[in-house]
Motif scaffolding. Structure first.
Motif, PDB file in Angstrom:
ATOM      1  N   ARG A   1       1.726  -5.137   2.575  1.00 51.38           N
ATOM      2  CA  ARG A   1       1.809  -3.704   2.729  1.00 51.38           C
ATOM      3  C   ARG A   1       1.337  -2.919   1.538  1.00 51.38           C
ATOM      4  O   ARG A   1       1.593  -1.735   1.456  1.00 51.38           O
TER       5      ARG A   1
ATOM      6  N   THR B   1      -1.003  -0.764  -0.649  1.00 54.06           N
ATOM      7  CA  THR B   1      -2.197   0.044  -0.393  1.00 54.06           C
ATOM      8  C   THR B   1      -2.499   0.932  -1.584  1.00 54.06           C
ATOM      9  O   THR B   1      -2.375   2.144  -1.494  1.00 54.06           O
TER      10      THR B   1
ATOM     11  N   LEU C   1      -5.068   3.807  -1.124  1.00 50.42           N
ATOM     12  CA  LEU C   1      -4.617   4.966  -0.378  1.00 50.42           C
ATOM     13  C   LEU C   1      -3.652   5.803  -1.193  1.00 50.42           C
ATOM     14  O   LEU C   1      -3.594   7.014  -1.030  1.00 50.42           O
TER      15      LEU C   1
ATOM     16  N   LEU D   1      -3.711   9.891  -1.843  1.00 51.49           N
ATOM     17  CA  LEU D   1      -2.627  10.852  -1.728  1.00 51.49           C
ATOM     18  C   LEU D   1      -2.480  11.643  -3.005  1.00 51.49           C
ATOM     19  O   LEU D   1      -2.239  12.838  -2.975  1.00 51.49           O
TER      20      LEU D   1
ATOM     21  N   ASP E   1      -5.250  14.206  -3.020  1.00 50.43           N
ATOM     22  CA  ASP E   1      -5.228  15.257  -2.013  1.00 50.43           C
ATOM     23  C   ASP E   1      -3.933  16.062  -1.993  1.00 50.43           C
ATOM     24  O   ASP E   1      -3.916  17.188  -1.547  1.00 50.43           O
TER      25      ASP E   1
ATOM     26  N   ARG F   1       5.644  12.577  -5.177  1.00 46.91           N
ATOM     27  CA  ARG F   1       4.861  12.031  -4.086  1.00 46.91           C
ATOM     28  C   ARG F   1       5.361  12.634  -2.800  1.00 46.91           C
ATOM     29  O   ARG F   1       6.495  12.434  -2.422  1.00 46.91           O
TER      30      ARG F   1
ATOM     31  N   LEU G   1      -3.534  -4.601   8.413  1.00 46.45           N
ATOM     32  CA  LEU G   1      -2.427  -3.738   8.008  1.00 46.45           C
ATOM     33  C   LEU G   1      -2.772  -2.855   6.824  1.00 46.45           C
ATOM     34  O   LEU G   1      -2.097  -1.866   6.583  1.00 46.45           O
ATOM     35  N   ASN G   2      -3.770  -3.227   6.056  1.00 44.27           N
ATOM     36  CA  ASN G   2      -4.098  -2.464   4.857  1.00 44.27           C
ATOM     37  C   ASN G   2      -5.464  -1.806   4.922  1.00 44.27           C
ATOM     38  O   ASN G   2      -6.015  -1.431   3.884  1.00 44.27           O
ATOM     39  N   ASN G   3      -5.977  -1.655   6.137  1.00 43.22           N
ATOM     40  CA  ASN G   3      -7.217  -0.921   6.331  1.00 43.22           C
ATOM     41  C   ASN G   3      -8.364  -1.480   5.496  1.00 43.22           C
ATOM     42  O   ASN G   3      -9.133  -0.727   4.901  1.00 43.22           O
TER      43      ASN G   3
ATOM     44  N   LYS H   1     -11.919  -3.657   5.325  1.00 38.48           N
ATOM     45  CA  LYS H   1     -13.012  -3.720   6.281  1.00 38.48           C
ATOM     46  C   LYS H   1     -13.594  -5.111   6.486  1.00 38.48           C
ATOM     47  O   LYS H   1     -14.141  -5.416   7.541  1.00 38.48           O
TER      48      LYS H   1
ATOM     49  N   SER I   1       0.477   1.572   5.590  1.00 37.75           N
ATOM     50  CA  SER I   1      -0.935   1.899   5.415  1.00 37.75           C
ATOM     51  C   SER I   1      -1.409   2.852   6.506  1.00 37.75           C
ATOM     52  O   SER I   1      -2.101   3.836   6.251  1.00 37.75           O
ATOM     53  N   PHE I   2      -1.006   2.597   7.732  1.00 32.77           N
ATOM     54  CA  PHE I   2      -1.382   3.491   8.823  1.00 32.77           C
ATOM     55  C   PHE I   2      -0.738   4.865   8.620  1.00 32.77           C
ATOM     56  O   PHE I   2      -1.353   5.905   8.875  1.00 32.77           O
TER      57      PHE I   2
ATOM     58  N   ASP J   1       0.048   6.273   5.805  1.00 36.45           N
ATOM     59  CA  ASP J   1      -0.674   7.003   4.756  1.00 36.45           C
ATOM     60  C   ASP J   1      -1.984   7.559   5.281  1.00 36.45           C
ATOM     61  O   ASP J   1      -2.366   8.676   4.967  1.00 36.45           O
ATOM     62  N   ARG J   2      -2.710   6.767   6.084  1.00 40.46           N
ATOM     63  CA  ARG J   2      -3.992   7.237   6.609  1.00 40.46           C
ATOM     64  C   ARG J   2      -3.796   8.467   7.471  1.00 40.46           C
ATOM     65  O   ARG J   2      -4.531   9.450   7.358  1.00 40.46           O
TER      66      ARG J   2
ATOM     67  N   GLU K   1      -1.261  10.606   7.491  1.00 37.46           N
ATOM     68  CA  GLU K   1      -0.838  11.754   6.705  1.00 37.46           C
ATOM     69  C   GLU K   1      -1.978  12.336   5.893  1.00 37.46           C
ATOM     70  O   GLU K   1      -2.134  13.551   5.803  1.00 37.46           O
ATOM     71  N   THR K   2      -2.773  11.470   5.298  1.00 37.77           N
ATOM     72  CA  THR K   2      -3.903  11.960   4.508  1.00 37.77           C
ATOM     73  C   THR K   2      -4.862  12.762   5.378  1.00 37.77           C
ATOM     74  O   THR K   2      -5.331  13.828   4.987  1.00 37.77           O
TER      75      THR K   2
ATOM     76  N   ARG L   1      -3.385  16.133   6.164  1.00 38.08           N
ATOM     77  CA  ARG L   1      -3.406  17.011   4.998  1.00 38.08           C
ATOM     78  C   ARG L   1      -4.796  17.550   4.709  1.00 38.08           C
ATOM     79  O   ARG L   1      -4.970  18.696   4.307  1.00 38.08           O
ATOM     80  N   ARG L   2      -5.789  16.689   4.922  1.00 40.38           N
ATOM     81  CA  ARG L   2      -7.162  17.143   4.668  1.00 40.38           C
ATOM     82  C   ARG L   2      -7.523  18.275   5.630  1.00 40.38           C
ATOM     83  O   ARG L   2      -8.153  19.254   5.242  1.00 40.38           O
TER      84      ARG L   2
ATOM     85  N   ASP M   1      -9.591   7.763   7.546  1.00 42.50           N
ATOM     86  CA  ASP M   1     -10.383   6.790   6.770  1.00 42.50           C
ATOM     87  C   ASP M   1     -10.828   5.659   7.651  1.00 42.50           C
ATOM     88  O   ASP M   1     -10.023   5.054   8.331  1.00 42.50           O
TER      89      ASP M   1
END
Lengths: 376, 130
Positions: free
Chosen positions: A3, A5, A8, A12, A15, A33, A199-201, A203, B89-90, B92-93, B95-96, B99-100, B130
């Motif tokens: 988990r 990340t 990411l 955060l 942004d 955060r 799970l961690n995006n 590629k 991770s999902f 965060d994606r 939410e990001t 927010r954008r 993302d």
């Protein structure tokens, strides 16, 4: 462990319209955060973790983790056990403790070269069936290296392959060493790697092998990876021969994302990747199986340092601190994990307190104090 | 009164049932509106995620007809839900991306001062994933 990340988290921080606290440097929106998290009642109950300080620099760096955990008032308490590399086996009570607590943090255990004693580090992994070793190698801000944008996760099969420990002398002067590859182990490590990527995006998953020479052994490994890859059509899968892989790692490491490897190649690839991205003193990692997880320095975990470093108390605690942040996440204390990681990153970015391997001259204690000072 | 004059002084607030309803709605209102605040309900064994404040609000006929409801609150609550399900991770994606979209300011429903439809906001969020 699947988990983590960090990339990411960076998103955060960039942004988030954060309130800049008066303590953090101007312009950094890292003070708070803004992630909303609804814990279940009882999630804050303290968790017991087995602690094995180990040999050499081990007690120094595990002591560092203990200090930082206390400073954060993290809901973790350690059950420490003395284990040394010259014992024949890991004591049963230690294994019992890890089975009970499910999570362990350890420093390195000295493994003699040659001779009859098998590595206790390896023994522990096999005994608890910690079949996946994960090392995350990435550039840290403030620690420039020859390569930028390195972000590699090496997932290494941890129980078989060249580490089967099956060697015999056929006739005097002729030794046979058995490398064992099974479909069972290859499949489950491939599954872990793809699941991690999903799970961690991530590629791409790259399988590292030498199947042109070891057609049956590494061929079986590759087959298993290909089977699992079919179930994840959204993730790119490719293969690379280990010698080319090493060359690519040192020339163009940005091309790699998640790498899945058998036991020995994983050891080499992880150490190489750690080296190009900043050194084995800073990369976090751990070992995980179905039921237990043992966190230790990412790459070169068995490294116990040399006498001089132990005497001068100048070991780098960063790797184990980041691994303990992974452990906090594993224990489902993400907020503490983030605070710890952020503090460590700030210390590295500032560049004032660095141990010798990072080009500085601080002692372990100075780095620990700096991290504690930078905690939110 | 403090909420509407100096809300920065508050951090976590624990309240009995009714006061919580009022305080949550007020706090949501001063920080951007009930259309964007995430929240949920949790017990020992289960969790139900819904729009943070004013969760029972079903909108009025006009919004339903024109399909201009604000999906942001429930999107952020579903990010909380993903975190609850241990898919950080999902979460965060998602939410990001949300927010954008808010930061960009191009696709906003009426309660945020814009005139987009729900679907336009959703498409914008998906585009920014993302």
């Amino acid at each position: 462990m699947a988990r983590r990340t960090p990339s990411l988290l960076r998103h955060l921080f960039r942004d988030a319209a954060g309130i800049v606290s008066p303590r953090s440097p101007r312009g950094r929106a890292e003070a708070r955060r803004f992630v909303t998290y609804m814990p279940r009642p009882g999630d804050g109950a303290p968790r017991r973790v087995t602690l094995i300080p180990g040999d050499g620099i081990g007690p120094l760096v595990t002591g560092a983790v203990q200090q930082v955990m206390e400073a954060m008032h993290a809901p973790v308490y350690f059950e420490a056990y003395e284990v040394h590399g010259d014992m024949t086996t890991v004591p049963a009570e230690v294994i019992e403790s890890i089975r009970r607590n499910k999570v362990c943090l350890k420093g390195g255990l000295r493994t003699p070269v040659g001779g009859g004693v098998s590595s206790l580090n390896v023994q522990l992994r096999k005994e608890l069936d910690l079949y996946a070793s994960l090392v995350h190698c990435f550039n840290l801000q403030g620690l420039p290296t020859r390569h930028e944008r390195v972000d590699i996760v090496v997932i290494r099969e941890n129980t078989e392959g060249e580490y089967s420990g099956l060697e015999h002398e056929v006739v005097p002067g002729v030794v046979e060493s058995l490398k064992v590859i099974t479909k069972f182990c290859s499949e489950r490590i491939a599954k872990y790697a793809f699941e991690y990527a999903y799970l961690n995006n991530r590629k791409t998953v790259t399988a590292v092998h030498k199947a042109n020479i070891m057609k049956l052994a590494d061929g079986l490994f590759l087959e298993s990876c290909r089977e699992v890859a079919k179930k994840y059509p959204g993730i790119k899968y490719n293969e690379i021969i280990v010698d080319n892989c090493c060359m690519q790692l040192v020339s163009k490491p940005e091309q790699f994302d998640v790498m899945v490897t058998p036991n020995l190649y994983g050891n080499l690839v992880a150490n190489t990747a750690a080296g190009i991205a900043g050194g084995t003193g800073v990369m976090p990692g751990g070992n995980v199986g179905q039921d237990h997880a043992v966190f230790e320095q990412g790459a070169s975990a068995g490294n116990v340092g040399n006498e001089k470093i132990v005497e001068q108390k100048k070991a780098n605690p960063v790797a184990l601190l980041l691994s303990s942040a992974m452990m906090l996440r594993h224990l489902q204390f993400p907020s503490f994990a983030d605070r710890l990681e952020t503090a460590v990153r700030r210390v590295i970015a500032e560049g004032k307190y660095r141990t010798k391997d990072l080009g500085g001259s601080s002692t372990t204690q100075e780095v620990v104090d700096a991290v504690i000072a930078k905690l939110d | 009164m403090q909420l509407v004059s100096k809300p920065e002084q508050f951090d976590v607030m624990v309240t009995p049932n009714l006061y919580g309803n009022l305080v949550a709605n007020t706090a949501a209102g001063i920080a951007g509106g009930t259309g964007v605040m995430p929240g949920g309900n949790v017990g020992q064994d289960h969790a139900v995620f819904e729009q943070g404040a004013s969760a029972g609000n079903v909108g009025n006929e006009k919004i339903v007809e024109q399909k201009k409801a604000n999906p942001v609150a429930l999107l952020l609550s579903s990010a909380m839900m993903l975190r609850h399900l241990q898919f950080p991770s999902f979460a965060d994606r998602l939410e990001t991306a949300v927010r954008r979209v808010i930061a960009e300011g191009k696709y906003r429903t009426k309660d945020l001062g814009g005139s987009s439809t729900t679907q336009e906001v959703v498409d914008a969020v998906i585009a920014k994933l993302d």
